[in-house]
Design an enzyme around this catalytic site. Structure first.
Site: not given
Ligand code: F6R
Length: 243
Positions: A67, A136, A138, A143
């Site tokens: 990313d 979380n 990810h 996400e």
């Protein structure tokens, strides 16, 4: 799924680096999928040491990163491109022409995503994908959501990810709010996946990822379905594993 539990971060980094080194030794022209963040830094340090000791040659490998922040270029010290140069590329004999990240400076999001999907395809797919795990659940910047995104896409970062990333910026306002990321499909297409997870703060989510249901609300839970995944974790991260 294989889980290797190590005493601490240093040992975790050594184990993960050994797995990557083995991949390079077995297939010198392999494609590595790489990650940024705190988790892989020790792994990269160890790989650099193997290179400096003359035990590892990066000259024939290629790499694709997961990313990049939308809007940040390679000269920006908060970009992932800059991070990779700092923590690995400039310290080993990798061919910089064979290292790829999404183009954060491409304003046209569709073009940025299509171009990067094509890059991954043209390079012949990923032999080994290294991942960290977000608080979380990810992976990359995928996400929690209602579905699993398949290919490279532009994401709005969640408040919790923006907050977690604030530690790298002067203040929260300076954290980019969007990123280009590989999709879950790109990640699952990797032949092998290596996930490094360290620290008590990751213990709960790690248990959910490994033992909970497969759901896009916990993106990394999809890794349960991949046929060659290795988690290298430390005792702190393992402290809430139910099985
Ligand atoms: C990094 C990335 C992220 C991180 C994750 C964990 O390229 O895609 O998914 O792996 O946010 O970050 P750390 O390792 O800093 O806890």
């Amino acid at each position: 799924m294989k889980i290797i539990t190590t005493k601490n971060y240093e040992e975790l980094s050594k184990k993960a680096a050994n797995i990557i080194a083995a991949q390079i030794l077995i297939k010198p022209e392999c494609v590595l999928g790489l990650a940024t963040g705190s988790s892989p830094i020790g792994t990269y340090d160890r790989l650099i040491k193997y290179y400096e000791d003359g035990d590892l040659d990066f000259s024939t490998i290629s790499s694709v990163n997961l990313d990049e922040y939308r809007g940040l270029g390679p000269d920006d010290d908060q970009s992932y491109n800059y991070f990779m140069n700092e923590h690995l590329f400039s310290k080993v004999n990798i061919n910089k022409e064979r290292t790829f990240l999404p183009n954060g400076l491409e304003k046209d999001a569709d073009k940025a995503c299509n171009d990067y999907n094509n890059t991954i395809e043209h390079i012949g797919g990923i032999d080994l994908q290294l991942l960290g795990l977000g608080h979380n659940g990810h992976i990359g910047f995928n996400e929690p959501d209602e579905s699993f995104p398949i290919s490279v896409h532009c994401v709005d970062l969640t408040p919790s990810t923006i907050e977690a990333n604030t530690r790298f910026f002067e203040n929260e306002d300076m954290v980019p709010k969007q990123a280009y990321t590989m999709g879950i499909g790109n990640i699952l297409n990797a032949k092998k996946i290596l996930v490094v997870v360290s620290g008590k703060d990751k213990a709960e989510i790690l248990n959910t990822v490994i033992n909970g249901p497969v759901t896009p609300l916990v993106p990394a839970s999809i890794l349960q379905l991949h046929k060659d995944v290795t988690f290298v974790i430390d005792e702190d991260a393992a402290s809430k594993l139910e099985k």
